[in-house]
Enzyme design. Structure first.
Site, PDB file in Angstrom:
ATOM      1  N   HIS A  34       0.828  -1.248  -0.099  1.00  0.00           N
ATOM      2  CA  HIS A  34       0.118  -0.077   0.007  1.00  0.00           C
ATOM      3  C   HIS A  34       0.918   1.336  -0.063  1.00  0.00           C
ATOM      4  CE1 HIS A  34      -3.631   2.066   0.609  1.00  0.00           C
ATOM      5  NE2 HIS A  34      -3.180   2.779   1.592  1.00  0.00           N
ATOM      6  N   HIS A  80     -10.112   3.871  -0.622  1.00  0.00           N
ATOM      7  CA  HIS A  80     -10.323   3.130   0.384  1.00  0.00           C
ATOM      8  C   HIS A  80     -11.230   1.916   0.396  1.00  0.00           C
ATOM      9  CE1 HIS A  80      -9.918   5.045   4.674  1.00  0.00           C
ATOM     10  NE2 HIS A  80      -8.782   5.070   4.131  1.00  0.00           N
TER      11      HIS A  80
END
Length: 699
Positions: A34, A80
């Protein structure tokens, strides 16, 4: 959280010792997929990011492009995804909060949001639960902070059932002399934390986002989801304005992935500097937090500022004015090391640059996507038209965007529901257009061609309101890259999107990568969400609704390829993707000039559902059309770069773009179509009812 054995060996060799518990956790998060893009960084060089109007390109919290020499726009996008599956309301809300703070960290004021949402089959109860929670989270947060949500997209595809996607883009506005970056400037300056207090929410969020979703993720991973407070965010927005206006900020970074550890380490690493942080000085809302929790919690509504020592008191005064927490947590140093102390003990002491940028890249095998078979269903034109028109993917999305405040700020000239939003930036006397989205049917059928078409589609949306492209940001979503077939598809969407933007002469100035969007139900389709900005003189656009007084022309002409179309999705068919335009930049520029003609009455691009849905969407209660189409493939092809134009001067259109005549508009409020001899006739009310299936089901 645990550091992989291979990474631990590298860290031990660099440090010359075993890492502390806090160091191991920090490396594990900053070296996660990430944060470090270990499986994608080597691919991103395919994008061209430079241009005459690019001020800040990839690598900062947001990109910056120039409207003119005095006025800049910031532009960013983030995902998200995992948090929105575990907790759809808070996951989506904090996605909005995060991208807005990325805007603040550049010294800008946020002026627009666009959300691109992807869910499983609409008929599935769980998909509707996720959709309801995500939309509510976006609307509650965005409306409360006073930033209009002006555009985006909502798509349904069975392969998102176990892993929805929530991608949010934000545009900010700033004067050129207010620009701030995330590069630490000077040893001796202070690091100041402003905003909400630090709790344990979101702990390990970066590592959580770098793993496949487990079957029990909704319960087991809930602590990794942040909890948002939009009212504090609104105060932070206004405080940031004051701080930048008073020239009190040397550099800034929003606390997102990896919390304080990520923001502070990346700031000093970008400046080739180091820092010393006293973790016990961080203002906290929970008792007995340990060093690792303070450093890595992803509590929301927090910013880290580099401040000259003589300005610290002024920063405190502004924080107090807005009732925000404020902690002086450390000093910028020239050591090059990122050092954290906690209650008299050094818990982190490692090279900042190694922490931020030292993660090794993954060398992963790929498999090329399979060639599609050709299986065209045998259906009647009428049944196909009814099915495609009522599909959740082509149905009206008013249920979604009517929940968003899209006019706050008084800049929105073209609102949600048209091809692109249009904002009036009066200080520069320019209109700024925004389009965002992707089509998973396209990239499932042909990852490269579908991603290329995504670039053309977004540029065509801008052209439909008379704007020419300025810059783009991308959110590249994929499944588990350790699966060769999945990584092959992801590689293809990167290449396709990069080639499409290059052929359009659109610099890709920033973005986000989200991998490991995989679950027990399988990987998501490779999904290259693109958000694109365009500019034009003036703030007016022709609109998509028919006036009833013109000739209908199809810019780009008819196409017959059905690959990736909603028609094939409805009837379980397959085909090769339609041909891509040879001259996308010329076509987009020509269409933009057509949209600005006084003789142009309406413009609407051809995309989801093909020409059938475009014509149906152009109907109004007072204006209809009478048109002819060569056949069923031409009616439902979703070949990119095409648009329907209603005009009183067809010759003026043809001098600018290639176009074929479809028919004419009238005042009937009805749709009359001749499809190779098959007559279709629908009243406006019937079409509107068919397209309102989403609202009818959810309300």
């Amino acid at each position: 959280m645990s550091l992989a054995d291979s990474d631990r060996e590298l860290v031990e060799a660099e440090l010359g010792r075993d890492p502390t518990t806090t160091e191991a956790a920090l490396f594990e998060n900053l070296w996660s997929e990430h944060c470090a893009y270990r499986s994608s960084r080597m691919l991103l060089s395919a994008f061209e990011s430079e241009g005459d109007r690019v001020v800040v390109g990839p690598g900062d919290d947001a990109a910056v492009v120039a409207l003119d020499e005095d006025t800049y726009l910031t532009f960013g996008v983030e995902s998200h995804n995992h948090p929105s599956y575990v907790d759809p309301y808070d996951g989506a809300a904090t996605g909005v909060g995060g991208i807005v703070r990325d805007t603040l960290s550049m010294g800008a004021y946020p002026i627009a949001l666009a959300d691109s949402l992807y869910f499983g089959d609409f008929d599935a109860e769980h998909s509707q639960y996720l959709l309801d929670g995500v939309v509510e989270g976006i609307s509650d947060y965005g409306n409360a902070i006073g930033v209009p949500t002006v555009g985006g997209s909502t798509q349904f595809h069975g392969d998102y059932e176990g892993n929805p996607l929530v991608n949010v883009a934000c545009v900010g506005l700033l004067d050129a002399d207010r620009l701030v970056t995330a590069t630490a400037q000077e040893p001796g300056n202070k690091l100041v934390l402003v905003g909400n207090s630090t709790g344990r929410d979101g702990l390990g969020g970066a590592s959580f986002a770098s793993e496949d979703l487990a079957e029990d993720a909704e319960t087991e991973d809930r602590p990794a989801v942040q909890v948002g407070d939009p009212y504090t965010e609104k105060l932070l927005i206004e405080a940031s304005e004051d701080l930048v206006s008073a020239n009190l900020v040397e550099s800034a970074r929003d606390l997102g992935a990896a919390g304080l550890g990520g923001a502070s380490c990346e700031m000093v690493a970008k400046g080739g500097l180091g820092c010393v942080i006293a973790l016990e000085d961080v203002h906290q809302r929970e008792p007995n937090m340990n060093a690792t929790e303070i450093l890595l919690a992803e509590s929301q509504e927090r910013m880290c500022y580099e401040v000259a020592p003589e300005n610290v008191d002024a920063v405190r005064d502004i924080a107090d004015k807005y009732d925000l927490g404020c902690s002086v947590i450390g000093d910028v140093t020239d050591s090059g090391n990122f050092v954290c102390e906690f209650e008299g003990e050094t818990v982190v002491d490692a090279p900042a640059e190694y922490l931020a940028d030292g993660a090794p890249l993954n060398d992963l095998p790929t498999e090329a996507p399979p060639e599609p078979t050709v299986s065209i269903p045998d259906t009647s034109v009428a049944s196909a038209f009814d099915a495609v028109l009522a599909s959740p993917n082509t149905a009206s999305k008013r249920w979604v965007y009517r929940q968003y405040d899209h006019e706050v700020g008084a800049r929105t000239s073209v609102r949600p529901g048209d091809d692109a939003a249009l904002l009036a930036v009066r200080r520069a006397e320019q209109g700024v257009a925004l389009s965002a989205g992707a089509n998973p049917n396209w990239t499932s059928a042909a990852p490269y061609e579908g991603a290329y078409a995504t670039a053309v589609e977004n540029a065509t949306n801008l052209a439909a309101v008379g704007a020419t492209p300025l810059a783009a940001v991308d959110c590249l979503n994929g499944g588990n890259p350790e699966k060769p077939g999945v990584y092959g598809g992801f590689t293809n969407i990167v290449e396709g999107l990069a080639d499409g933007c290059r052929d359009l002469s659109v610099p890709v100035v920033g973005g986000n990568v989200s991998l490991y969007n995989d679950s027990a139900t399988g990987p998501i389709p490779p999904t290259p969400t693109l958000a694109m900005l365009g500019t034009k003189s003036g703030y007016d656009a022709p609109g998509t609704g028919l006036s009833g007084e013109g000739t209908l022309l199809l810019v780009g002409g008819h196409a017959s390829g059905l690959g990736g179309s909603e028609y094939l999705a409805q009837f379980d068919g397959s085909d090769r993707f339609p041909a891509l335009p040879d001259d996308p930049a010329d076509r987009v520029a020509g269409l933009a000039s057509v949209a600005d003609l006084d003789s142009t009455l309406a413009v609407h691009d051809v995309s989801d559902g093909g020409l059938a849905v475009t014509l149906a969407e152009m109907l109004t209660a007072d204006a209809g059309l009478d048109a002819s189409v060569p056949g069923l493939p031409e009616l439902f092809s979703e070949a990119p770069g095409r648009a329907v134009v209603e005009t009183t001067d067809p010759d003026a259109v043809r001098t600018r773009v290639d176009a074929v005549e479809l028919g004419h508009s009238d005042g009937s409020g009805a749709l009359s179509l001749d499809v190779n001899g098959t007559e279709l006739a629908y009243e406006f009310e019937a079409v509107a009812d068919a397209r309102d299936t989403l609202a009818a089901e959810l309300d």
